[in-house]
Design an enzyme around this catalytic site. Structure first.
Site, PDB file in Angstrom:
ATOM      1  N   ASP A  33       0.835  -1.291  -0.141  1.00 53.20           N
ATOM      2  CA  ASP A  33       0.157  -0.037   0.067  1.00 53.20           C
ATOM      3  C   ASP A  33       0.816   1.381  -0.039  1.00 53.20           C
ATOM      4  OD1 ASP A  33      -2.437   1.859   0.290  1.00 53.20           O
ATOM      5  OD2 ASP A  33      -2.080   1.662   2.422  1.00 53.20           O
ATOM      6  N   GLU A  90      -1.063  -1.328  -4.955  1.00 51.55           N
ATOM      7  CA  GLU A  90      -2.190  -0.692  -5.239  1.00 51.55           C
ATOM      8  C   GLU A  90      -2.067   0.382  -6.294  1.00 51.55           C
ATOM      9  OE1 GLU A  90      -4.277   2.974  -2.848  1.00 51.55           O
ATOM     10  OE2 GLU A  90      -5.075   1.122  -2.135  1.00 51.55           O
ATOM     11  N   ASP A 141      -2.684   1.308   6.935  1.00 52.97           N
ATOM     12  CA  ASP A 141      -1.876   1.074   5.956  1.00 52.97           C
ATOM     13  C   ASP A 141      -1.426  -0.588   5.791  1.00 52.97           C
ATOM     14  OD1 ASP A 141      -1.472   4.134   5.071  1.00 52.97           O
ATOM     15  OD2 ASP A 141      -1.004   4.041   7.172  1.00 52.97           O
TER      16      ASP A 141
END
Length: 175
Positions: free
Chosen positions: A5, A66, A139
């Protein structure tokens, strides 16, 4: 499967082991932190060193990152994209396949709802990995959600890509 992430201040990294239809297992989860006061080169280097350490320690089969999506704050988008690019380069250095997943795709994979909020995603990650406590900060949970998404969807995506490549090559040979 390593999920990343990306972010400049907090870059979540999470590794899960599993396959579609089988129970998932948490391998490791962490957040790579850099100081907002440091220059961009130092921050990106810190992220690179953190991701390299995870790859070398765990030796994942693939990396899921991501996909950066449009936000109103261009500065945030740029930092996220730069951190994501560092993760992609680290994976390439080790010959690991990379997959990019959108936030809504990840949310749908882990919760069944592409508009799930962070609390719902964290709850589902906690449940799917059978954890006693939710991974924090968000996160960390998001990185694990990316890894879970790719474990469940990556195999199907790879098969579809291989089938498309075969179809394209057959067209080129007149078959």
């Amino acid at each position: 499967m390593l999920g990343v992430d990306p972010g400049l201040t907090r870059c979540g990294v999470g590794v899960v082991d599993g396959s579609p239809g089988m129970p998932l297992k948490l391998v490791t989860v962490d957040v790579i932190r850099t100081s907002p006061d440091a220059d961009i080169a130092t921050r990106l280097l810190g992220i690179e060193e953190g991701i390299e350490a995870v790859i070398q320690a765990v030796k994942p089969d693939a990396v899921a990152v991501e996909r950066v999506f449009s936000q109103h704050n261009v500065r945030t988008v740029m930092g996220t994209a730069q951190a994501g690019a560092v993760a992609i380069v680290c994976a390439a250095r080790h010959g690991l396949p990379v997959a990019l997943h959108t936030p809504s795709e990840v949310k749908a994979a882990v919760s069944g709802n592409g508009r799930a909020d962070k609390a719902q995603v964290t709850m589902m990650v906690t449940r799917l990995l059978r954890l006693d406590t939710p991974p924090k900060p968000a996160d960390a949970a998001d990185a694990l959600a990316l890894a879970i998404c790719h474990v469940w969807r990556g195999g199907a995506q790879a098969r579809l890509a291989a089938a498309a490549a075969r179809t394209t090559s057959q067209r080129g040979t007149g078959s």
